[in-house]
Write an enzyme that holds these catalytic residues in place. Structure first.
Site, PDB file in Angstrom:
ATOM      1  N   GLY A  44       1.015  29.432   9.919  1.00  0.00           N
ATOM      2  CA  GLY A  44       0.685  30.841   9.671  1.00  0.00           C
ATOM      3  C   GLY A  44       1.887  31.754   9.838  1.00  0.00           C
ATOM      4  N   CYS A  45       2.675  31.510  10.875  1.00  0.00           N
ATOM      5  CA  CYS A  45       3.834  32.372  11.143  1.00  0.00           C
ATOM      6  C   CYS A  45       4.899  32.219  10.075  1.00  0.00           C
ATOM      7  CB  CYS A  45       4.405  32.073  12.525  1.00  0.00           C
ATOM      8  SG  CYS A  45       3.210  32.426  13.839  1.00  0.00           S
ATOM      9  N   THR A  46       5.054  31.007   9.554  1.00  0.00           N
ATOM     10  CA  THR A  46       6.006  30.786   8.464  1.00  0.00           C
ATOM     11  C   THR A  46       5.515  31.499   7.204  1.00  0.00           C
ATOM     12  OG1 THR A  46       6.736  28.687   9.394  1.00  0.00           O
ATOM     13  CG2 THR A  46       7.131  29.031   7.035  1.00  0.00           C
TER      14      THR A  46
END
Length: 150
Positions: A44-46
């Site tokens: 998700g953060c990527t």
């Protein structure tokens, strides 16, 4: 105390991905997107970081800056930024001091650091807050808020 729309962003200092000291007060004068995310190099953060990267020129064209903040080290941020060609500032908040200043909530029974985006005007006033674990939803919300300031 929770940071709300209309509040001034509190002064904070942190190390960026290059090991340089970042002082919030030195970055006033332009609209800023400050987004808190759980961890470098996770799915998700990527996706969120790459979406900010893909729209970064639109933010810059509107005179805005993007700043990502997580509890990862500067070394982790360097790898993350290089791996995904991230052109914006990543700040290390290992001690969660900035997260506490903003009172960013945790998710999943307090196990995962929250994902919250703050849109700040050039005077340092919070004009919009978006709290969602849906990583890529933050970018259009932030971009629209910046456009509305113009």
């Amino acid at each position: 105390m929770e940071l709300k729309i209309g509040d001034q962003v509190p002064e904070f200092t942190a190390k960026d991905q290059h090991g340089a000291t970042f002082n919030w007060s030195e970055h006033l004068g332009k609209p800023t997107v400050i987004y808190f995310y759980p961890k470098d190099d996770t799915t998700g953060c990527t996706a969120q970081a790459c979406s900010f990267r893909d729209e970064y020129q639109d933010f810059k064209d509107l005179g805005a800056e993007v700043i990502g903040i997580s509890g990862d080290s500067e070394k982790s941020h360097v790898k993350f930024a290089q791996k995904y060609n991230l052109p914006f500032i990543l700040l290390s908040d290992k001690d969660k001091i900035i997260r506490k200043l903003f009172n960013v909530p945790t998710n999943l029974l307090g196990l995962i650091p929250g994902r919250v985006t703050y849109i700040v005007d050039k005077e340092g006033t919070v004009v919009s807050i978006f709290n969602s674990m849906k990583a890529t939803n933050h970018i259009p919300v932030a971009l629209n808020a910046i456009r509305e300031m113009k």
